[in-house]
Design a protein around this motif. Structure first.
Motif, PDB file in Angstrom:
ATOM      1  N   ARG A 173       0.716  -1.269   0.585  1.00  0.00           N
ATOM      2  CA  ARG A 173       0.239   0.169   0.476  1.00  0.00           C
ATOM      3  C   ARG A 173       0.995   1.163  -0.164  1.00  0.00           C
ATOM      4  NH1 ARG A 173      -4.374  -0.227   4.803  1.00  0.00           N
ATOM      5  NH2 ARG A 173      -4.821   2.658   3.946  1.00  0.00           N
ATOM      6  N   SER A 174       0.113   2.370  -0.377  1.00  0.00           N
ATOM      7  CA  SER A 174       0.920   3.703  -0.599  1.00  0.00           C
ATOM      8  C   SER A 174       1.698   3.983   1.176  1.00  0.00           C
ATOM      9  CB  SER A 174      -0.063   4.058  -1.351  1.00  0.00           C
ATOM     10  OG  SER A 174       0.788   5.692  -0.410  1.00  0.00           O
ATOM     11  N   MET A 175       2.489   4.926   1.352  1.00  0.00           N
ATOM     12  CA  MET A 175       2.705   5.083   3.102  1.00  0.00           C
ATOM     13  C   MET A 175       1.292   6.203   3.119  1.00  0.00           C
ATOM     14  SD  MET A 175       5.896   3.803   4.056  1.00  0.00           S
ATOM     15  CE  MET A 175       7.466   4.321   2.035  1.00  0.00           C
ATOM     16  N   GLN A 176       1.459   7.058   2.142  1.00  0.00           N
ATOM     17  CA  GLN A 176      -0.137   7.892   2.668  1.00  0.00           C
ATOM     18  C   GLN A 176      -1.568   7.484   2.942  1.00  0.00           C
ATOM     19  OE1 GLN A 176      -0.119  10.650  -1.319  1.00  0.00           O
ATOM     20  NE2 GLN A 176       1.220  11.984   0.121  1.00  0.00           N
ATOM     21  N   SER A 177      -1.354   6.773   3.889  1.00  0.00           N
ATOM     22  CA  SER A 177      -2.282   5.914   4.332  1.00  0.00           C
ATOM     23  C   SER A 177      -2.660   6.103   6.031  1.00  0.00           C
ATOM     24  CB  SER A 177      -1.874   4.510   4.006  1.00  0.00           C
ATOM     25  OG  SER A 177      -0.875   3.396   4.777  1.00  0.00           O
ATOM     26  N   THR A 178      -3.583   5.233   6.239  1.00  0.00           N
ATOM     27  CA  THR A 178      -3.635   4.823   8.144  1.00  0.00           C
ATOM     28  C   THR A 178      -2.299   5.031   8.629  1.00  0.00           C
ATOM     29  OG1 THR A 178      -5.602   4.206   8.160  1.00  0.00           O
ATOM     30  CG2 THR A 178      -4.932   3.487  10.037  1.00  0.00           C
ATOM     31  N   GLU A 214       3.218   9.061  12.154  1.00  0.00           N
ATOM     32  CA  GLU A 214       3.677  10.572  12.383  1.00  0.00           C
ATOM     33  C   GLU A 214       2.848  10.799  13.848  1.00  0.00           C
ATOM     34  OE1 GLU A 214       1.626  13.108   8.437  1.00  0.00           O
ATOM     35  OE2 GLU A 214       3.157  14.810   9.736  1.00  0.00           O
ATOM     36  N   LEU A 215       1.226  10.332  14.286  1.00  0.00           N
ATOM     37  CA  LEU A 215       1.165   9.994  15.306  1.00  0.00           C
ATOM     38  C   LEU A 215       1.756  10.031  16.544  1.00  0.00           C
ATOM     39  CD1 LEU A 215      -1.601  11.684  17.049  1.00  0.00           C
ATOM     40  CD2 LEU A 215      -2.559   9.205  16.004  1.00  0.00           C
ATOM     41  N   LEU A 216       2.438   9.237  16.436  1.00  0.00           N
ATOM     42  CA  LEU A 216       3.266   7.592  17.372  1.00  0.00           C
ATOM     43  C   LEU A 216       4.272   9.486  17.733  1.00  0.00           C
ATOM     44  CD1 LEU A 216       2.726   4.002  16.563  1.00  0.00           C
ATOM     45  CD2 LEU A 216       2.146   5.067  18.410  1.00  0.00           C
ATOM     46  N   GLN A 217       4.755   9.189  16.428  1.00  0.00           N
ATOM     47  CA  GLN A 217       6.149  10.026  16.509  1.00  0.00           C
ATOM     48  C   GLN A 217       6.268  11.007  17.337  1.00  0.00           C
ATOM     49  OE1 GLN A 217       7.021  10.623  12.134  1.00  0.00           O
ATOM     50  NE2 GLN A 217       8.744   8.497  12.306  1.00  0.00           N
ATOM     51  N   GLU A 247       7.547  12.487   5.583  1.00  0.00           N
ATOM     52  CA  GLU A 247       8.858  13.273   5.909  1.00  0.00           C
ATOM     53  C   GLU A 247       9.191  13.939   4.636  1.00  0.00           C
ATOM     54  OE1 GLU A 247      11.090  12.884   8.558  1.00  0.00           O
ATOM     55  OE2 GLU A 247       8.946  11.941   9.537  1.00  0.00           O
ATOM     56  N   ILE A 248       9.141  13.857   3.766  1.00  0.00           N
ATOM     57  CA  ILE A 248       9.340  14.565   2.321  1.00  0.00           C
ATOM     58  C   ILE A 248       9.254  15.617   2.208  1.00  0.00           C
ATOM     59  CG2 ILE A 248       9.770  14.359   0.439  1.00  0.00           C
ATOM     60  CD1 ILE A 248       9.378  11.219  -0.056  1.00  0.00           C
ATOM     61  N   LYS A 249       7.564  15.656   2.474  1.00  0.00           N
ATOM     62  CA  LYS A 249       7.205  16.525   2.596  1.00  0.00           C
ATOM     63  C   LYS A 249       7.596  18.045   3.716  1.00  0.00           C
ATOM     64  CE  LYS A 249       3.005  16.072  -0.175  1.00  0.00           C
ATOM     65  NZ  LYS A 249       1.551  15.408  -0.111  1.00  0.00           N
ATOM     66  N   LYS A 250       7.494  17.463   5.236  1.00  0.00           N
ATOM     67  CA  LYS A 250       8.099  18.199   5.517  1.00  0.00           C
ATOM     68  C   LYS A 250       9.162  19.251   5.310  1.00  0.00           C
ATOM     69  CE  LYS A 250       7.732  15.995   9.444  1.00  0.00           C
ATOM     70  NZ  LYS A 250       8.502  15.172  10.837  1.00  0.00           N
ATOM     71  N   ASN A 251      10.308  18.175   4.573  1.00  0.00           N
ATOM     72  CA  ASN A 251      11.088  19.152   4.444  1.00  0.00           C
ATOM     73  C   ASN A 251      11.811  19.546   2.733  1.00  0.00           C
ATOM     74  OD1 ASN A 251      13.324  18.149   6.961  1.00  0.00           O
ATOM     75  ND2 ASN A 251      12.109  16.236   6.193  1.00  0.00           N
ATOM     76  N   LEU A 252      10.315  19.937   2.504  1.00  0.00           N
ATOM     77  CA  LEU A 252      11.150  19.800   1.113  1.00  0.00           C
ATOM     78  C   LEU A 252      10.365  21.817   0.238  1.00  0.00           C
ATOM     79  CD1 LEU A 252      11.252  18.850  -1.984  1.00  0.00           C
ATOM     80  CD2 LEU A 252       8.364  18.008  -2.223  1.00  0.00           C
ATOM     81  N   LYS A 253      10.813  22.493  -0.414  1.00  0.00           N
ATOM     82  CA  LYS A 253      10.020  23.787  -0.311  1.00  0.00           C
ATOM     83  C   LYS A 253       9.886  23.555  -1.335  1.00  0.00           C
ATOM     84  CE  LYS A 253      13.747  25.147   2.851  1.00  0.00           C
ATOM     85  NZ  LYS A 253      14.542  24.584   2.385  1.00  0.00           N
ATOM     86  N   SER A 254       9.538  22.456  -3.035  1.00  0.00           N
ATOM     87  CA  SER A 254       9.740  22.848  -4.304  1.00  0.00           C
ATOM     88  C   SER A 254       8.191  23.254  -4.240  1.00  0.00           C
ATOM     89  CB  SER A 254      10.349  21.785  -4.737  1.00  0.00           C
ATOM     90  OG  SER A 254       9.482  20.633  -4.008  1.00  0.00           O
ATOM     91  N   GLU A 255       7.912  24.036  -5.515  1.00  0.00           N
ATOM     92  CA  GLU A 255       6.834  24.176  -5.509  1.00  0.00           C
ATOM     93  C   GLU A 255       5.838  23.047  -6.519  1.00  0.00           C
ATOM     94  OE1 GLU A 255       6.124  27.874  -6.247  1.00  0.00           O
ATOM     95  OE2 GLU A 255       6.489  28.657  -4.688  1.00  0.00           O
TER      96      GLU A 255
END
Ligand code: BT5
Length: 328
Positions: A3-8, A14-17, A75-83
């Protein structure tokens, strides 16, 4: 296909982290994510399969002790500045080939900039049916869906842009002298550290979409390569002597590639040619280019504004858009 990781699972991770200092009960986790408690139970099982170390205590719930080094989309999104590049991210533990999935998604209308990431590929592919070795957690195995409004003959320039962005990113992060080897390799000390695979859906005069597949050997040790690759392949870690954060490498690459790509869409390669020459490993070298059954020998003189290689032969100049190059 997992499954994609954009998932439950990803939401749960994220919540546990965020709450790693405390226990959260199944009920609480289920409420916070908006799913049935049984789904939480299943997702915890899956996260453990992904090497998350999660403690569970009766009456208290779950607590995260350790996270693995995964390229989670959050994690990628948190660090990414591209548009544009990485606006949509689909991150997988295991895929056949990120290019294959990207192609299918693009055919179904996925938007420009969609990024597919896999921690491991089981059928990673190179050009002309060759395979690309993509073991788990050691590299970047990614594909980007691009929809440039350019005629198909200009597409090879995108491979040069991606190669240049990769060489510059490696150079920025490590100081190593990364090179681009026309048409699609990135080299460190003469060995292949990365490869680009462009796949096109096009009509005669117009591109529907391009899949830019990029593979980078990041944290491999020599023993992580199979024998057949040990003389020709390398990793950033092997040349630099230190581990590299795959997230940093990925986000820096995407930001650089985005700059080059947006410029390329408007003006082609013209203004990048100085840089391309600087990073190119072939210019002024004697080369042989294999083009199907034909062999062209001569001096690699330039890379033109369309990304083609210009070779000075004894019979005049030849401009080649694709091929296998050997330095003589
Ligand atoms: C390439 O092909 O260099 C393009 C590689 C693109 C891989 C990415 S990973 C993400 C995306 N999804 C995919 O399925 N593919 C893309 P080519 O120039 O044909 O080089 C292939 C040759 O490189 C092979 O025949 C091997 O000799 C060698 N090779 C295979 N795996 C390698 C590796 N990990 N590192 C260095 N060389 C490798």
């Amino acid at each position: 296909m997992k499954r994609s990781m954009q998932s439950t699972e990803e939401e749960l991770a994220e919540l546990l982290q965020k709450n790693h200092h405390t226990f959260l009960s199944t009920k609480e986790l289920a409420e916070r994510i908006g799913v049935h408690p049984y789904v939480v139970y299943q997702a915890i099982k899956e996260l453990r399969r992904w090497d998350f170390k999660i403690l569970s205590e009766k009456g208290k719930g779950y607590r995260l002790m350790e996270s693995p080094d995964l390229l989670l989309s959050s994690e990628i999104k948190k660090n990414l500045k591209s548009e544009v590049l990485g606006k949509e991210i689909l991150s997988y533990r295991t895929l056949g080939s990120t290019n294959q999935l990207a192609f299918r998604l693009a055919e179904n209308g996925a938007s420009e900039g969609t990024l597919i990431v896999a921690d491991k590929q089981t059928r990673g592919r190179g050009r002309m049916g060759r395979s690309w070795y993509s073991p788990p957690k050691l590299g970047l195995w990614i594909s980007l869906i691009l929809r440039p409004d350019i005629p198909p003959f200009k597409a090879p320039g995108l491979s040069i842009c991606a190669g240049l962005a990769l060489a510059q990113t490696i150079n920025d992060l490590t100081g190593l002298d990364a090179k681009i080897k026309w048409p699609n390799d990135c080299l460190l000390n003469g060995r292949k550290v990365g490869g680009i695979l462009l796949e096109l859906s096009a009509e005669l005069d117009r591109i529907n979409f391009v899949i830019a597949g990029i593979g980078v050997n990041v944290n491999h040790r020599p023993s992580d390569f199979p024998k057949r690759l040990s003389a020709i392949a390398t990793s950033i870690r092997m040349e630099w002597g230190k581990e590299v954060s795959r997230i940093n490498l990925l986000t820096s690459f995407l930001e650089r590639f985005e700059n080059l790509y947006l410029y390329f869409k408007k003006k082609g390669l013209t203004s990048q040619r100085q840089l391309i020459r600087k990073f190119s490993s072939l210019l002024n070298r004697k080369v042989t280019v294999k083009l199907g059954k034909e062999k062209i020998e001569g001096k690699a003189e330039d890379i033109d504004e369309y990304g083609s290689l210009v070779i000075k032969t004894t019979r005049g100049r030849r401009v080649v858009t694709a091929g296998e190059v050997t330095v003589m």
